[in-house]
Design a protein around this motif. Structure first.
Motif, mmCIF file in Angstrom:
data_model
loop_
_atom_site.group_PDB
_atom_site.id
_atom_site.type_symbol
_atom_site.label_atom_id
_atom_site.label_comp_id
_atom_site.label_asym_id
_atom_site.label_seq_id
_atom_site.Cartn_x
_atom_site.Cartn_y
_atom_site.Cartn_z
ATOM 1 N N GLN A 1 -5.028 0.580 5.076
ATOM 2 C CA GLN A 1 -3.746 0.363 4.410
ATOM 3 C C GLN A 1 -2.674 -0.465 4.740
ATOM 4 O O GLN A 1 -1.486 -0.548 4.415
ATOM 5 N N LEU B 1 -8.272 -5.092 4.510
ATOM 6 C CA LEU B 1 -7.765 -4.181 3.600
ATOM 7 C C LEU B 1 -8.939 -4.039 2.461
ATOM 8 O O LEU B 1 -9.068 -2.859 2.183
ATOM 9 N N PRO C 1 -3.690 7.292 6.425
ATOM 10 C CA PRO C 1 -3.830 5.904 6.266
ATOM 11 C C PRO C 1 -4.466 5.411 7.532
ATOM 12 O O PRO C 1 -4.037 5.932 8.636
ATOM 13 N N ARG D 1 -9.361 -2.667 -5.410
ATOM 14 C CA ARG D 1 -8.696 -1.972 -4.493
ATOM 15 C C ARG D 1 -7.654 -3.289 -3.801
ATOM 16 O O ARG D 1 -6.461 -3.110 -3.888
ATOM 17 N N ILE E 1 -3.467 -3.929 -4.094
ATOM 18 C CA ILE E 1 -2.645 -4.241 -3.006
ATOM 19 C C ILE E 1 -1.895 -5.390 -3.046
ATOM 20 O O ILE E 1 -0.865 -5.850 -2.639
ATOM 21 N N THR F 1 0.679 -1.204 -0.087
ATOM 22 C CA THR F 1 0.008 -0.022 -0.101
ATOM 23 C C THR F 1 0.783 1.254 -0.080
ATOM 24 O O THR F 1 2.052 0.977 0.242
ATOM 25 N N GLU F 2 0.219 2.229 -0.260
ATOM 26 C CA GLU F 2 1.032 3.496 -0.314
ATOM 27 C C GLU F 2 1.939 3.627 1.329
ATOM 28 O O GLU F 2 3.044 3.972 1.077
ATOM 29 N N LEU F 3 1.157 3.412 2.278
ATOM 30 C CA LEU F 3 1.896 3.403 3.460
ATOM 31 C C LEU F 3 2.925 2.307 3.583
ATOM 32 O O LEU F 3 4.237 2.589 4.330
ATOM 33 N N ASP G 1 -9.880 10.490 6.297
ATOM 34 C CA ASP G 1 -9.173 10.474 4.571
ATOM 35 C C ASP G 1 -8.459 11.734 4.369
ATOM 36 O O ASP G 1 -9.209 13.032 5.050
ATOM 37 N N ALA H 1 2.108 -5.039 4.265
ATOM 38 C CA ALA H 1 1.569 -4.032 5.281
ATOM 39 C C ALA H 1 0.945 -4.631 6.200
ATOM 40 O O ALA H 1 -0.306 -4.756 6.795
#
Lengths: 367, 367
Positions: free
Chosen positions: A236, A231, A214, B359, B363, A3-5, A211, A14
């Motif tokens: 995240q 998820l 995360p 989504r 991931i 994920t972005e995180l 929002d 994650a």
């Protein structure tokens, strides 16, 4: 599991693992997750330093974090003795009577209570932070409320992300307003301090509330399919605590406690104020039952209850008094049925996640 | 959204919608889900027949089901009057005092209590089944325990699948042993009767316990991402009840109740014995608070409590006494913030599901 995180933290999966044991935290990090060492049990700053030295040597340069329990409200000049003095005599008597009823021996003269959790006194938490900031930790998590503004600022100055647990969207918004980077949405089914809202409802609610911050899904997660669910709910990443308690690397106080955890079902926990004064999910025992008894006293507010029961918990653990022996743990305890290395648990999580994704793709007509 | 079970029932989406309102059930079926009409509120068999006639005309030949509340234990020859006689005078007084405190008017002389739920008396449930078996219903669900063996046999003789709700793996295994076809795993966060185990833990636990029986995930589901989560947990479909209460097609007793539901947050429900005698999640009101008061009496066991409060609930609903006005509803009530047609809710579910699958695939590195 990216994920972005997870990319921002430079981890492969994650999966965030909270644990009071350095060997567990390091093994989670080495496996490709993110180990978070709980500092609350450290009374002395030099013990924490020793364990963080060890973490540095056993994490192959991969990232890890530290979790403290720091109250947001600053209470100036209150000592542990001041707080001790606020505990009613009747409560002390009830504790001794409950111990006597189960024949729990006294500690030896001068023997310190090993379970004396003072980490949630602000000056103790601050001395832990002074230590932690000397290490390249990448995440500072706070288990109760937003940390004070100066702590957030100091963490950010060290390039450390700050997270806090939340049991409701309102708490989560407070964290966002306090400048935090990550919210851990801790559902009703989780071990330790929890609110009333279960993960299925809480996770997406917190994701929407904060929002674009995360969110990590916490509470009830101990398998790959549950990770996929967390998820899917918009998190995240996932935050797992209980599942590591029965790993080979965990250093529980006694084999009897491990056996109790392995034997327990999902219905064998209770959300009780008996341990800390705030509702915390834990194994249901004759100790928690005693505090539910309408004839007995109500638990005291935090931090009084924690101080009141500290010596009792030490004695119960030291002498392994089975009916009273407990620990914070979530409803996922029903799934913990074998003692295994962290790596084996982690492999199950990632493989189970892939299987769950395969399955939902078939259902969605994508496979 | 296709599973083995949805294919077996011939529906497009594995979304099961429970509702006491025929117009809602029919709209769910027409949208491609599976509408399940709750029969418990029908006192007279001919009213149920009239509504099932209507369902037949408004479901375009698509499948639907009926839900009854039938106790597994047979109690021979006990009449409603016998049960009424078991209610203590002090409890009756407490009900009248609570109503008087809020100025709730009496019903007019001879006016029947509209909320008199007698559907969980076995002879009433059986007369409902006699009616239901005359219609091409495809599923019979039982809200409390496994139905008696002769009922399961009769249903199977009509080619009807039998489902029952379960709040623990133990209950679920009992259903399997009783020859049922489907288990609805009803998590702590659900509206109505629930156990203590939240969906995140309960769903996979029940799936493993009754394998290969299909399981529906219930509790906390009101969005497409929550459907994806429930299916990731191993369910073959999802069972939604609360989310339909604020649809245009729902015929709640009063606009004031709809407004309360739209305004409520996820923390505004309580699991209380005040309505039926068994723990059931519902809106928290001054009515449920009164039954939590340690000064007041404890709720009676089922079915006494339901009979005790029936007239009171009717009066509260008829006169829309706002502080006391409630209904069974789950923690997902926090998500119910607009009155909309069933089709619009359903479209959101299926679209949100697709987005959640997108989504998790990103991931998982599959997109």
């Amino acid at each position: 599991m990216e994920t972005e995180l997870s990319n921002r933290l430079g981890i492969e999966h994650a999966i965030f693992g909270f644990t009071p044991f350095p060997a567990v935290a390091a093994a989670i990090t080495r496996a490709g997750g993110f180990g978070v060492l709980g500092a609350v049990r450290y009374g002395a700053a030099d013990e924490l330093a020793r364990d963080l030295d060890w973490m540095q040597e056993h994490t192959d340069g991969k990232p890890y974090g530290v979790d403290v329990v720091m109250p947001a409200k600053k209470v100036e000049g209150v000592t542990e003795a001041d707080i001790e003095a606020m505990i009613p005599e009747g409560h002390r008597r009830f504790v001794q009577e409950t111990l006597a009823k189960h024949g729990v021996p006294e500690l030896a003269e001068g023997e310190a209570s090993g379970w004396r959790i003072t980490g949630w006194l602000e000056h103790v938490a601050r001395s832990q932070l002074d230590v932690a900031f000397d290490y390249p930790v990448k995440l500072l998590a706070n288990a109760l409320g937003s940390p004070p503004p100066d702590v957030v600022e100091r963490a950010h100055g060290h390039g450390i992300l700050v997270a806090a647990l939340a049991g409701s969207a309102r708490h989560a918004l407070h964290h966002k307003d306090a400048g935090l980077d990550i919210v851990v949405a801790q559902g009703y089914e989780a071990g330790g301090h929890t609110g009333e809202i279960a993960s299925m409802v809480l996770t997406p609610e917190v994701v929407r509330a904060v929002d674009p911050l995360p969110v990590l899904a916490a509470g009830g997660i101990g398998s790959g399919e549950q990770i996929a669910a967390g998820l899917a709910l918009g998190a995240q990443g996932v935050w797992l605590g209980s599942i590591w308690l029965t790993t080979d690397e965990a250093a529980l106080t006694s084999p009897a406690l491990t056996e109790k955890l392995l034997a327990a079902g999902s219905g064998d926990t209770v959300r009780s104020r008996a341990l800390t004064g705030k509702p915390a999910r834990q194994l249901r025992t004759e100790w928690t039952d005693a505090w539910e008894d309408p004839e007995g006293p109500d638990p005291l507010p935090m931090p009084l209850q924690g101080l009141l029961v500290a010596e009792a918990v030490s004695r119960i653990q030291k002498y392994e008094v089975e009916p009273l022996l407990g620990t914070p743990v979530g409803q996922i305890v029903g799934r913990m049925d074998a003692k295994r290395p962290v790596q084996a648990v982690f492999d199950d999580l990632t493989r189970g996640f892939e299987r769950a994704i395969d399955r939902v793709n078939r259902i969605a007509g994508r496979a």
